[in-house]
Design a protein around this motif. Structure first.
Motif, PDB file in Angstrom:
ATOM      1  N   ARG A 102     -44.231  41.129  26.188  1.00 29.69           N
ATOM      2  CA  ARG A 102     -44.730  41.138  24.985  1.00 29.69           C
ATOM      3  C   ARG A 102     -44.870  39.563  24.404  1.00 29.69           C
ATOM      4  NH1 ARG A 102     -47.102  44.884  22.626  1.00 29.69           N
ATOM      5  NH2 ARG A 102     -46.225  44.255  20.572  1.00 29.69           N
ATOM      6  N   VAL A 103     -44.556  38.877  25.396  1.00 27.23           N
ATOM      7  CA  VAL A 103     -44.811  37.330  25.093  1.00 27.23           C
ATOM      8  C   VAL A 103     -46.009  36.459  25.356  1.00 27.23           C
ATOM      9  CG1 VAL A 103     -43.580  35.157  25.304  1.00 27.23           C
ATOM     10  CG2 VAL A 103     -42.199  37.084  25.127  1.00 27.23           C
ATOM     11  N   GLY A 104     -46.655  35.896  24.699  1.00 21.35           N
ATOM     12  CA  GLY A 104     -47.999  35.393  25.004  1.00 21.35           C
ATOM     13  C   GLY A 104     -47.826  33.646  24.909  1.00 21.35           C
ATOM     14  N   VAL A 105     -48.888  33.052  25.515  1.00 24.78           N
ATOM     15  CA  VAL A 105     -48.883  31.700  25.709  1.00 24.78           C
ATOM     16  C   VAL A 105     -50.401  30.950  25.451  1.00 24.78           C
ATOM     17  CG1 VAL A 105     -48.672  29.417  26.929  1.00 24.78           C
ATOM     18  CG2 VAL A 105     -47.041  31.261  27.363  1.00 24.78           C
ATOM     19  N   ALA A 146     -51.281  26.588  30.316  1.00 23.48           N
ATOM     20  CA  ALA A 146     -50.732  27.911  29.866  1.00 23.48           C
ATOM     21  C   ALA A 146     -50.096  28.558  31.171  1.00 23.48           C
ATOM     22  CB  ALA A 146     -51.936  28.554  29.607  1.00 23.48           C
ATOM     23  N   GLY A 147     -50.508  28.500  32.375  1.00 21.94           N
ATOM     24  CA  GLY A 147     -50.083  29.027  33.565  1.00 21.94           C
ATOM     25  C   GLY A 147     -48.683  28.742  33.776  1.00 21.94           C
ATOM     26  N   HIS A 148     -48.564  27.369  33.994  1.00 22.23           N
ATOM     27  CA  HIS A 148     -47.102  26.701  34.262  1.00 22.23           C
ATOM     28  C   HIS A 148     -46.112  27.136  33.052  1.00 22.23           C
ATOM     29  CE1 HIS A 148     -47.591  25.016  38.128  1.00 22.23           C
ATOM     30  NE2 HIS A 148     -48.625  24.386  37.577  1.00 22.23           N
ATOM     31  N   ARG A 154     -41.344  32.935  31.859  1.00 20.44           N
ATOM     32  CA  ARG A 154     -41.490  34.501  32.236  1.00 20.44           C
ATOM     33  C   ARG A 154     -42.336  35.065  31.159  1.00 20.44           C
ATOM     34  NH1 ARG A 154     -40.615  37.027  36.439  1.00 20.44           N
ATOM     35  NH2 ARG A 154     -40.161  38.890  35.316  1.00 20.44           N
ATOM     36  N   ALA A 155     -43.460  34.396  30.460  1.00 25.19           N
ATOM     37  CA  ALA A 155     -44.322  34.965  29.666  1.00 25.19           C
ATOM     38  C   ALA A 155     -45.286  36.077  30.420  1.00 25.19           C
ATOM     39  CB  ALA A 155     -44.902  34.104  28.842  1.00 25.19           C
ATOM     40  N   LEU A 156     -45.322  37.033  30.361  1.00 26.56           N
ATOM     41  CA  LEU A 156     -46.197  37.915  30.961  1.00 26.56           C
ATOM     42  C   LEU A 156     -47.445  38.620  30.253  1.00 26.56           C
ATOM     43  CD1 LEU A 156     -43.603  40.038  33.012  1.00 26.56           C
ATOM     44  CD2 LEU A 156     -44.631  37.979  33.655  1.00 26.56           C
TER      45      LEU A 156
END
Length: 411
Positions: A102-105, A146-148, A154-156
């Motif tokens: 439930r976490v975005g970047v 964003a990937g790192h 642990r943003a999935l």
């Protein structure tokens, strides 16, 4: 008029900053409020026609991130990871305990890992292909920002990079707000990062006429809205904001800096690097943001302007701000202190805008000694101005004709 924010309900619950004004929110905000500029000669640029910049001081990635992490990341990602960790700690959120799905970047970047690309290109030419790092591509790719960040916390949920030049950070915050409004995420790390103070990038910017040439006095080179401005000073930095729905933030008792109540974006479709001289594109973005927020122009108390210190850009922006908002809002450009951190600018300045609302102060525009006679705004100069602030706007314009505006309200 005090705007109703319940319709949108997106709060800023954490901030992280790494800028030329300092490492950390407190250091950056204190320096910006003092109006003390940061531009100085840069050893990495020795011998170039423009040999000064606004570089983050005393940034030791190995110390701040651990050497095993730092050596895998280009500097633009290192800055962002440090800022993100600060923002999450500030928000009181622990990635070990949250539901990462439930976490975005959503973060902005425009030039990627220029430090890595230039260094490894030299290795290729001066040594041999076998000496080029196998990490060159993953270190240099823009999306790895964003990937790192997602890996680190642990943003999935959804993660992506907005690449709209100097409007990237603002667009990232606007899109992050949309993810929360749509119910796709419960928490979003939003912002931007850039570190492109390399010989190739700086030479390219100098050759196109974008940079100040005040080599004899770099400290005074970034002078937004000043009659003597001659271009911007390139900077670097990262700004990360933790965004949550206000109902969720209140439920867990989180402190809130401000609420993001409006966002607007547009494109000039005019020229690759020169803004539409009428300011029509930025005006559309600003009016869209005000409409999204449900407020009238006269409700705006403060503007953190894009104000890069370029001859054309500052006048164009100033005219549209006056046309839309009148002369009531207190206006500043914090780039007089930080220089222009490119894709990070919108995020860094959104953070400063949130801090201004929290503290009821508007930082001064550093180096603004003689206001350009074509500019008619309530510019803050000399020292910070204390004022009751309820609503503020942050504007961003970028190469390619990208425009973005954010409207923030006091929490």
């Amino acid at each position: 008029m005090t705007p109703s924010t319940e319709r949108f309900g997106v709060s800023i619950t954490g901030l992280g900053l790494v800028t030329a004004a300092g490492i950390g929110v407190r250091a950056s905000w204190d320096r910006v409020r003092s109006g003390r500029p940061t531009a100085t000669r840069d050893p990495e640029l020795d011998g170039l026609p423009v040999d000064f910049s606004c570089r983050v001081p005393d940034f030791d990635a190995g110390e701040l991130l651990g050497r095993s992490t730092a050596w895998r990341l280009d500097r633009f990602t290192q800055l962002a990871v440090v800022a993100a960790r600060e923002a999450l700690a500030d928000a009181g959120l622990d990635p070990e305990t949250w539901d990462g799905t439930r976490v975005g970047v959503i973060v902005g970047n425009s030039l990627g890992g220029t430090t890595t690309w230039e260094r490894q290109h030299r290795t290729l030419l001066e040594e041999s292909p076998s000496q080029v790092s196998p990490l060159t591509v993953p270190m240099g790719m823009s999306n790895m920002l964003a990937g790192h960040l997602a890996i680190d916390c642990r943003a999935l949920g959804p993660s992506m990079v907005t690449a709209t030049a100097c409007a990237s950070g603002s667009n990232a915050i606007g899109l992050a707000r949309d993810l929360l409004r749509a119910g796709i995420c419960d928490v979003v790390l939003a912002g931007g990062s850039e570190s492109a103070l390399t010989p190739g990038t700086i030479t390219g910017l100098q050759r196109m006429g974008g940079l100040s040439g005040r080599r004899e006095d770099p400290l005074t080179a970034s002078r937004p809205f000043d009659a003597g401005r001659d271009g911007f000073v390139a900077g670097e930095g990262a700004g990360i904001l933790v965004l949550e729905r206000t109902t969720d933030a209140r439920a867990r008792g989180a402190a809130r800096y401000a609420e993001v109540i409006g966002f607007g974006a547009s494109t000039d479709a005019h020229h690759a690097t020169t803004p539409d001289p009428t300011g029509a594109g930025m005006e559309r973005a600003l009016r869209a943001a005000l409409a999204d927020a449900g407020i009238a122009p006269q409700d705006v108390d403060h503007v953190n302007a894009h104000g890069t210190s370029t001859p054309i850009g500052d006048v164009t922006e100033a005219r549209l701000l006056r046309r839309v908002l009148g002369d009531r809002p207190l206006v500043t450009s914090t780039k007089g202190v930080t220089g222009h951190p490119l894709a990070a600018a919108g995020a860094v300045e959104a953070a400063f805008t949130a801090l201004a609302l929290r503290d009821g102060v508007v930082p001064p525009t550093a180096n603004l000694e003689t206001v350009d006679p074509e500019i008619d705004l309530a510019l803050v100069t000399g020292q910070q101005a204390a004022a009751p602030l309820e609503v503020a706007v942050s504007t961003s314009l970028g190469f390619g004709g990208h425009n973005a505006a954010l409207v923030l309200a006091a929490a």
